[in-house]
Design a protein around this motif. Sequence first.
Motif, PDB file in Angstrom:
ATOM      1  N   ALA A  51       0.835  -1.195   0.000  1.00  0.00           N
ATOM      2  CA  ALA A  51       0.000   0.000   0.000  1.00  0.00           C
ATOM      3  C   ALA A  51       0.877   1.255   0.000  1.00  0.00           C
ATOM      4  O   ALA A  51       1.967   1.271   0.582  1.00  0.00           O
ATOM      5  N   VAL A  52       0.418   2.302  -0.661  1.00  0.00           N
ATOM      6  CA  VAL A  52       1.097   3.595  -0.610  1.00  0.00           C
ATOM      7  C   VAL A  52       0.823   4.200   0.767  1.00  0.00           C
ATOM      8  O   VAL A  52      -0.331   4.324   1.182  1.00  0.00           O
ATOM      9  N   SER A  53       1.875   4.559   1.473  1.00  0.00           N
ATOM     10  CA  SER A  53       1.694   5.089   2.819  1.00  0.00           C
ATOM     11  C   SER A  53       1.777   6.610   2.830  1.00  0.00           C
ATOM     12  O   SER A  53       2.843   7.190   2.611  1.00  0.00           O
ATOM     13  N   LEU A  54       0.628   7.226   3.073  1.00  0.00           N
ATOM     14  CA  LEU A  54       0.576   8.657   3.351  1.00  0.00           C
ATOM     15  C   LEU A  54       0.304   8.861   4.835  1.00  0.00           C
ATOM     16  O   LEU A  54      -0.291   9.848   5.251  1.00  0.00           O
ATOM     17  N   ALA A  55       0.757   7.884   5.634  1.00  0.00           N
ATOM     18  CA  ALA A  55       0.485   7.894   7.069  1.00  0.00           C
ATOM     19  C   ALA A  55       1.697   8.292   7.901  1.00  0.00           C
ATOM     20  O   ALA A  55       1.579   9.067   8.848  1.00  0.00           O
ATOM     21  N   ALA A  56       2.849   7.749   7.580  1.00  0.00           N
ATOM     22  CA  ALA A  56       4.003   7.876   8.477  1.00  0.00           C
ATOM     23  C   ALA A  56       4.586   9.280   8.466  1.00  0.00           C
ATOM     24  O   ALA A  56       4.819   9.868   7.406  1.00  0.00           O
ATOM     25  N   GLY A  57       4.863   9.807   9.651  1.00  0.00           N
ATOM     26  CA  GLY A  57       5.527  11.101   9.780  1.00  0.00           C
ATOM     27  C   GLY A  57       7.036  10.956   9.852  1.00  0.00           C
ATOM     28  O   GLY A  57       7.711  11.720  10.546  1.00  0.00           O
ATOM     29  N   ASP A 348       7.973  21.022  -1.507  1.00  0.00           N
ATOM     30  CA  ASP A 348       7.453  20.619  -2.816  1.00  0.00           C
ATOM     31  C   ASP A 348       6.360  19.564  -2.656  1.00  0.00           C
ATOM     32  O   ASP A 348       5.316  19.619  -3.331  1.00  0.00           O
ATOM     33  N   ASN A 349       6.579  18.596  -1.773  1.00  0.00           N
ATOM     34  CA  ASN A 349       5.566  17.560  -1.557  1.00  0.00           C
ATOM     35  C   ASN A 349       4.278  18.131  -0.989  1.00  0.00           C
ATOM     36  O   ASN A 349       3.179  17.700  -1.353  1.00  0.00           O
ATOM     37  N   LEU A 350       4.416  19.091  -0.074  1.00  0.00           N
ATOM     38  CA  LEU A 350       3.226  19.693   0.519  1.00  0.00           C
ATOM     39  C   LEU A 350       2.404  20.424  -0.537  1.00  0.00           C
ATOM     40  O   LEU A 350       1.175  20.270  -0.607  1.00  0.00           O
ATOM     41  N   ARG A 351       3.073  21.190  -1.374  1.00  0.00           N
ATOM     42  CA  ARG A 351       2.354  21.880  -2.463  1.00  0.00           C
ATOM     43  C   ARG A 351       1.707  20.879  -3.401  1.00  0.00           C
ATOM     44  O   ARG A 351       0.550  21.041  -3.811  1.00  0.00           O
ATOM     45  N   HIS A 352       2.435  19.817  -3.739  1.00  0.00           N
ATOM     46  CA  HIS A 352       1.921  18.817  -4.675  1.00  0.00           C
ATOM     47  C   HIS A 352       0.698  18.106  -4.092  1.00  0.00           C
ATOM     48  O   HIS A 352      -0.277  17.846  -4.810  1.00  0.00           O
ATOM     49  N   LEU A 353       0.734  17.816  -2.812  1.00  0.00           N
ATOM     50  CA  LEU A 353      -0.398  17.142  -2.181  1.00  0.00           C
ATOM     51  C   LEU A 353      -1.629  18.049  -2.170  1.00  0.00           C
ATOM     52  O   LEU A 353      -2.742  17.610  -2.513  1.00  0.00           O
ATOM     53  N   VAL A 354      -1.460  19.303  -1.777  1.00  0.00           N
ATOM     54  CA  VAL A 354      -2.596  20.222  -1.717  1.00  0.00           C
ATOM     55  C   VAL A 354      -3.195  20.438  -3.105  1.00  0.00           C
ATOM     56  O   VAL A 354      -4.426  20.421  -3.282  1.00  0.00           O
ATOM     57  N   HIS A 355      -2.338  20.624  -4.111  1.00  0.00           N
ATOM     58  CA  HIS A 355      -2.846  20.785  -5.479  1.00  0.00           C
ATOM     59  C   HIS A 355      -3.525  19.508  -5.959  1.00  0.00           C
ATOM     60  O   HIS A 355      -4.535  19.560  -6.674  1.00  0.00           O
ATOM     61  N   GLY A 356      -2.982  18.359  -5.566  1.00  0.00           N
ATOM     62  CA  GLY A 356      -3.578  17.085  -5.955  1.00  0.00           C
ATOM     63  C   GLY A 356      -4.953  16.885  -5.341  1.00  0.00           C
ATOM     64  O   GLY A 356      -5.865  16.342  -5.990  1.00  0.00           O
ATOM     65  N   LEU A 357      -5.120  17.311  -4.110  1.00  0.00           N
ATOM     66  CA  LEU A 357      -6.444  17.239  -3.489  1.00  0.00           C
ATOM     67  C   LEU A 357      -7.431  18.124  -4.237  1.00  0.00           C
ATOM     68  O   LEU A 357      -8.588  17.741  -4.469  1.00  0.00           O
ATOM     69  N   ALA A 358      -7.004  19.323  -4.635  1.00  0.00           N
ATOM     70  CA  ALA A 358      -7.892  20.242  -5.346  1.00  0.00           C
ATOM     71  C   ALA A 358      -8.323  19.684  -6.691  1.00  0.00           C
ATOM     72  O   ALA A 358      -9.463  19.895  -7.124  1.00  0.00           O
ATOM     73  N   ARG A 359      -7.423  18.948  -7.362  1.00  0.00           N
ATOM     74  CA  ARG A 359      -7.785  18.352  -8.650  1.00  0.00           C
ATOM     75  C   ARG A 359      -8.792  17.217  -8.482  1.00  0.00           C
ATOM     76  O   ARG A 359      -9.674  17.042  -9.330  1.00  0.00           O
ATOM     77  N   ARG A 360      -8.652  16.460  -7.423  1.00  0.00           N
ATOM     78  CA  ARG A 360      -9.513  15.277  -7.255  1.00  0.00           C
ATOM     79  C   ARG A 360     -10.813  15.587  -6.541  1.00  0.00           C
ATOM     80  O   ARG A 360     -11.779  14.833  -6.661  1.00  0.00           O
ATOM     81  N   LEU A 418      -9.101  12.577   8.466  1.00  0.00           N
ATOM     82  CA  LEU A 418      -7.900  11.747   8.434  1.00  0.00           C
ATOM     83  C   LEU A 418      -6.700  12.640   8.177  1.00  0.00           C
ATOM     84  O   LEU A 418      -6.830  13.762   7.668  1.00  0.00           O
ATOM     85  N   ARG A 419      -5.522  12.130   8.556  1.00  0.00           N
ATOM     86  CA  ARG A 419      -4.281  12.887   8.378  1.00  0.00           C
ATOM     87  C   ARG A 419      -3.439  12.265   7.273  1.00  0.00           C
ATOM     88  O   ARG A 419      -3.249  11.044   7.236  1.00  0.00           O
ATOM     89  N   LEU A 420      -2.942  13.099   6.383  1.00  0.00           N
ATOM     90  CA  LEU A 420      -2.004  12.672   5.345  1.00  0.00           C
ATOM     91  C   LEU A 420      -0.634  13.263   5.649  1.00  0.00           C
ATOM     92  O   LEU A 420      -0.526  14.403   6.092  1.00  0.00           O
ATOM     93  N   SER A 421       0.417  12.481   5.387  1.00  0.00           N
ATOM     94  CA  SER A 421       1.783  12.942   5.598  1.00  0.00           C
ATOM     95  C   SER A 421       2.523  13.001   4.274  1.00  0.00           C
ATOM     96  O   SER A 421       2.366  12.125   3.418  1.00  0.00           O
ATOM     97  N   VAL A 422       3.374  14.020   4.115  1.00  0.00           N
ATOM     98  CA  VAL A 422       4.110  14.206   2.859  1.00  0.00           C
ATOM     99  C   VAL A 422       5.602  13.935   3.015  1.00  0.00           C
ATOM    100  O   VAL A 422       6.364  14.100   2.065  1.00  0.00           O
ATOM    101  N   SER A 423       6.039  13.493   4.183  1.00  0.00           N
ATOM    102  CA  SER A 423       7.464  13.530   4.495  1.00  0.00           C
ATOM    103  C   SER A 423       8.285  12.378   3.929  1.00  0.00           C
ATOM    104  O   SER A 423       9.471  12.547   3.648  1.00  0.00           O
ATOM    105  N   ALA A 424       7.699  11.205   3.794  1.00  0.00           N
ATOM    106  CA  ALA A 424       8.493  10.021   3.426  1.00  0.00           C
ATOM    107  C   ALA A 424       8.094   9.461   2.071  1.00  0.00           C
ATOM    108  O   ALA A 424       8.248   8.263   1.821  1.00  0.00           O
ATOM    109  N   VAL A 425       7.584  10.309   1.180  1.00  0.00           N
ATOM    110  CA  VAL A 425       7.066   9.855  -0.106  1.00  0.00           C
ATOM    111  C   VAL A 425       7.637  10.699  -1.241  1.00  0.00           C
ATOM    112  O   VAL A 425       8.212  11.767  -1.022  1.00  0.00           O
ATOM    113  N   THR A 426       7.414  10.203  -2.460  1.00  0.00           N
ATOM    114  CA  THR A 426       7.775  10.947  -3.661  1.00  0.00           C
ATOM    115  C   THR A 426       6.520  11.556  -4.276  1.00  0.00           C
ATOM    116  O   THR A 426       5.401  11.254  -3.875  1.00  0.00           O
TER     117      THR A 426
END
Length: 455
Positions: A51-57, A348-360, A418-426
């Motif tokens: 699974a893709v983990s957007l959980a771990a800080g 960069d990941n934080l911006r990408h995640l926020v923009h990705g949420l807006a698209r979906r 729910l909480r999403l984390s951007v720290s350990a992902v691409t």
Amino acid sequence: MRRRGGGTAPADDDGAVIVELHLADLHPALEDPALNSMNFLNEVAQDYPDAVSLAAGRPYEEFFEFSALHRYLDLFRQHLVDDLGQDPVQVHRTLFQYGRTKGIVHHLVARNLAVDEGITVDPEAIVVTVGCQEAMFLVLRALRADPRDVLLAAAPTYVGLTGAARLLDLPVRPVATTDSGVDLADLRAQVHRARAEGLRPRACYLMPDFANPSGTSLSLADRRALLDLAAEEELLLLEDNPYGLFPATESRRLPTLKALDTDRRVVYLGSFAKTVLPGARVGYVVADQPVVDADGGKGLLADQLAKVKSMVSVNTSPVAQAVVGGVLLAHDCSLVTATVRQRAVYADNLRHLVHGLARRFPAGSSVGWTVPAGGFFVVVTVPFPVDDALLHRSAREYGVLWTPMAHFYGDGAPVYALRLSVSAVTRDDIDRGLDRLAALVAGEVTRRDSGPGAR
């Protein structure tokens, strides 16, 4: 041998009777959900490795280097010789023996705080700990002196804090938060309410910068107002700052509460897990509050915390401290300088995640989210309760992990977030994870709309 209440005690293959303990006879906090949270979330990740983990800080791993460990150890060893004047025998003992309870890199931590945070502190007011988790435990243990004592904490609250408090029989009373951090009016009201009930509010715990899990930050005006409130109410503030070096823009960081603190109201909790190396398990606490003993003698709260630490972990690994010390020395004690690459990735990941949420989830959607000014975490609100069972289904059926926000509240009420984390992902992980999260949300909405009672 009989079990209490009937039944036969278990036996091993040789027929020997095995002692059986009952959870009801152990400390009651062991049945508290807060103590299961970290283990549960780690186990879910292990159960669903694909699974893709957007959980771990966790911090970004691509910059970790084995060779760097030896370089940092050598730097610190040379520092002991050149700067502290230790001979070879002393160096050997410093690195390999039991060490000073307060730590061996306290002077470098003090320099780092001066360079990066504008905090001037006596190195003797610093206790180097086994991660920030031990720092929290030491402080709470020292403050919990009476059954009337309670701790206030900005809610939602980091589960490591609430778990430690419950192990110490220190009740935690939540303080409301807004989109810009702790609600100062509610904090004052909670202090007054506790005192009216005959209780002693000892301190308020909070993360002023990019809080875990909410991502919120206090404005400069609110920081000053919070310090004024703490002085008026004679309340300590426990400032936890693991994410403060990771703003999403290059704008000037706000001063910490401790940097603004003029009357030593703030006990400052720090960690090198996010900025240097989580595997080193090195944190610290700045506890420069004067403590007066029965004979009128004065010391520091740090001295009292060191007494507690000596009975908990004796000392923090000198080898681990040496690695952290080497990193500080390599960058003139500036972790702002040391974390340039990491800061760019997280922003960069934080911006990408926020923009990705807006698209979906376009405007008008029943899904919302926070837009933090930095740090690791984004909170997503959804039109259905989020719990551990849903997390399992998300991992099993949709292949994406996240953290239920219910873990950060202690009242057991349904939480629709729910909480999403951007720290350990691409970036690719984020895209795949958000696609799967969108499918989960759509599936859950459909399932609930078509279930019993749907109109």
